[in-house]
Each structure stands twice: as structure tokens, then as C-alpha cells.
Design a protein around this motif. Structure first.
Motif, short mmCIF file in Angstrom:
data_model
loop_
_atom_site.label_atom_id
_atom_site.label_comp_id
_atom_site.label_asym_id
_atom_site.label_seq_id
_atom_site.Cartn_x
_atom_site.Cartn_y
_atom_site.Cartn_z
N GLY A 101 -7.77 4.29 8.69
CA GLY A 101 -8.92 5.26 8.32
C GLY A 101 -9.18 5.52 7.01
O GLY A 101 -10.21 6.43 6.75
N GLY A 102 -8.80 5.09 6.19
CA GLY A 102 -9.04 5.09 4.84
C GLY A 102 -10.26 4.26 4.44
O GLY A 102 -10.59 3.09 4.85
N GLN A 103 -11.23 4.84 3.63
CA GLN A 103 -12.23 4.46 3.18
C GLN A 103 -12.30 3.73 1.61
O GLN A 103 -13.07 3.25 1.02
N ARG A 104 -11.32 4.51 0.85
CA ARG A 104 -11.21 3.92 -0.45
C ARG A 104 -9.86 3.53 -0.62
O ARG A 104 -8.79 4.31 -0.34
N GLN A 105 -9.78 2.56 -1.51
CA GLN A 105 -8.47 2.06 -1.81
C GLN A 105 -8.76 2.08 -3.47
O GLN A 105 -9.40 1.82 -4.11
N GLN A 138 -6.87 -9.09 0.98
CA GLN A 138 -7.58 -8.88 2.28
C GLN A 138 -6.91 -8.00 3.23
O GLN A 138 -7.16 -7.15 3.87
N ALA A 139 -5.70 -8.47 3.37
CA ALA A 139 -4.72 -7.93 4.42
C ALA A 139 -4.46 -6.33 4.11
O ALA A 139 -4.45 -5.52 5.13
N LEU A 140 -4.35 -6.03 3.00
CA LEU A 140 -3.89 -4.69 2.49
C LEU A 140 -5.40 -3.60 2.64
O LEU A 140 -5.17 -2.58 3.18
N ILE A 141 -6.17 -4.17 2.28
CA ILE A 141 -7.65 -3.50 2.41
C ILE A 141 -7.74 -3.28 3.80
O ILE A 141 -8.01 -2.25 4.32
N LYS A 142 -7.49 -4.27 4.73
CA LYS A 142 -7.73 -4.35 6.24
C LYS A 142 -6.69 -3.09 6.69
O LYS A 142 -7.27 -2.25 7.59
N ALA A 143 -5.78 -3.02 6.29
CA ALA A 143 -4.62 -2.06 6.64
C ALA A 143 -5.14 -0.69 6.31
O ALA A 143 -4.97 0.20 7.39
N VAL A 144 -5.47 -0.48 5.07
CA VAL A 144 -6.09 0.67 5.09
C VAL A 144 -7.07 1.15 5.86
O VAL A 144 -7.26 2.29 6.09
N VAL A 185 0.79 -1.28 -0.20
CA VAL A 185 0.18 0.00 0.01
C VAL A 185 1.04 1.17 -0.18
O VAL A 185 1.74 1.17 0.92
N LYS A 186 0.75 1.98 -1.09
CA LYS A 186 1.56 3.43 -0.97
C LYS A 186 0.25 4.29 -0.73
O LYS A 186 -0.63 4.50 -1.20
N ILE A 187 0.95 5.31 0.39
CA ILE A 187 -0.19 6.47 0.96
C ILE A 187 0.44 7.73 0.50
O ILE A 187 1.56 7.93 0.67
N THR A 188 -0.43 8.31 -0.45
CA THR A 188 -0.15 9.78 -0.81
C THR A 188 -1.21 10.50 0.08
O THR A 188 -2.08 10.19 0.91
N LYS A 189 -1.16 11.86 -0.26
CA LYS A 189 -2.03 12.99 0.49
C LYS A 189 -3.25 12.67 0.25
O LYS A 189 -4.04 12.84 0.98
N GLU A 190 -3.86 12.27 -1.01
CA GLU A 190 -5.26 11.80 -1.44
C GLU A 190 -5.64 10.57 -1.46
O GLU A 190 -6.74 10.22 -1.21
N ASP A 191 -4.67 9.38 -1.62
CA ASP A 191 -5.01 8.06 -1.73
C ASP A 191 -4.40 6.94 -0.93
O ASP A 191 -3.32 7.31 -0.63
N TYR A 192 -4.79 5.93 -0.99
CA TYR A 192 -4.34 4.71 -0.61
C TYR A 192 -4.24 3.74 -1.76
O TYR A 192 -5.26 3.26 -2.40
#
Length: 151
Positions: A99-103, A89-95, A60-67
Motif C-alpha cells: 500500500g505504499g505509494q512513495r519509496q 523492481q521487486a522491492l518497489i513492487k513489494a512496497v 525494504v525497511k518500513i518505518t512509521k512514515e516511510d518505506y
């Protein structure tokens, strides 16, 4: 025994790079500079091992706007065992935990059905990335849904 390891930074990058070289560079012919763009140290990674052998990975790469989920790779001889699904599933759960709602992800067109089974929806036009047709996809889920094992 199968285990899953998480890390942030450069702790297990040699295992990640070995998997991605085998799948993306050797198998798919992607150029080294396209595969290893230098931002892996700033990503959250997951690796699935069997008896210390790395079999599957993703990040998962985290930017200002996105996961941005990406670089999901499983050794060819271990496909069909549900490893990539477990990684996703693990990456979605990490996001969701963060607190991320959109991957989002850039799916190779050949992998689009796999991601759709996981609840991702395509958007936008098909584009070329590293000479391979891709489509942007997104997935929405609240932290409570993800932590319960839902979306």
C-alpha cells in the motif's frame, strides 16, 4: 538457474551479509558497524541466486512514515546483467503491494543515474554516509501501477 527469494526476518541473512560484506565492506571500505546496524531482522529482503550462489540483494525497511529501500548490492563479476534492476523492481513492487505509494532511498552519488533510470528523483542536499557522498531520492507509484509492472 536464476531464482529470486523473498524473506522477512533472519532466514537468509547469512547470504545477505556475505553479499554486503563483499560489496560494501571489502570493495568500498565501509566499516562493519556502519553496514550492519542491527535492523535487518525487521526488513523485507530479496536475494537473487544462480545455482544457489547469492548474486544480488536489497531490502525494504518500513518505518512509521516511510518505506526505505536500501543495501542494494551485486557481486562485481555479475554486474551488467540486470540483477540490481530486478532487485529494485521487486522491492518497489513489494512496497506497492503493502500500500505504499512513495519509496525513498539514500543513493551513493555514483549510483544516482541507475536509480534515475528506475524513476527515482533526487531531493535535498548531498550528504556523507559512511564516508561516501549520498543523495536522498524518492519514487512515487500506486499499487495498481506497480502490480501491472509499471512504475
Amino acid at each position: 538457474m536464476i531464482t529470486m527469494e523473498w524473506f522477512f526476518g533472519e532466514e537468509h541473512l547469512e547470504d545477505v551479509y556475505a553479499l554486503r560484506q563483499r560489496v560494501f565492506m571489502d570493495e568500498q571500505g565501509i566499516a562493519r558497524e556502519d553496514e550492519f546496524e542491527g535492523d535487518d531482522g525487521a526488513c523485507i529482503h530479496v536475494v537473487i541466486y544462480e545455482n544457489d550462489l547469492p548474486l544480488s540483494t536489497g531490502r525494504v525497511k518500513i518505518t512509521k512514515e516511510d518505506y526505505i529501500i536500501g543495501r542494494v548490492a551485486t557481486l562485481p563479476q555479475h554486474r551488467g546483467r540486470g540483477l540490481a534492476t530486478a532487485v529494485m523492481q521487486a522491492l518497489i513492487k513489494a512496497v506497492c503491494i503493502m500500500g505504499g505509494q512513495r519509496q525513498i532511498l539514500h543513493a551513493q552519488l555514483s549510483a544516482q543515474p541507475f536509480y534515475e533510470k528506475l524513476g527515482f528523483t533526487p531531493y535535498g542536499e548531498v550528504f556523507q554516509e559512511a564516508g561516501i557522498p549520498h543523495i536522498c531520492m524518492e519514487h512515487f507509484g500506486s499499487a495498481s501501477m506497480c502490480c501491472r509492472g509499471g512504475e
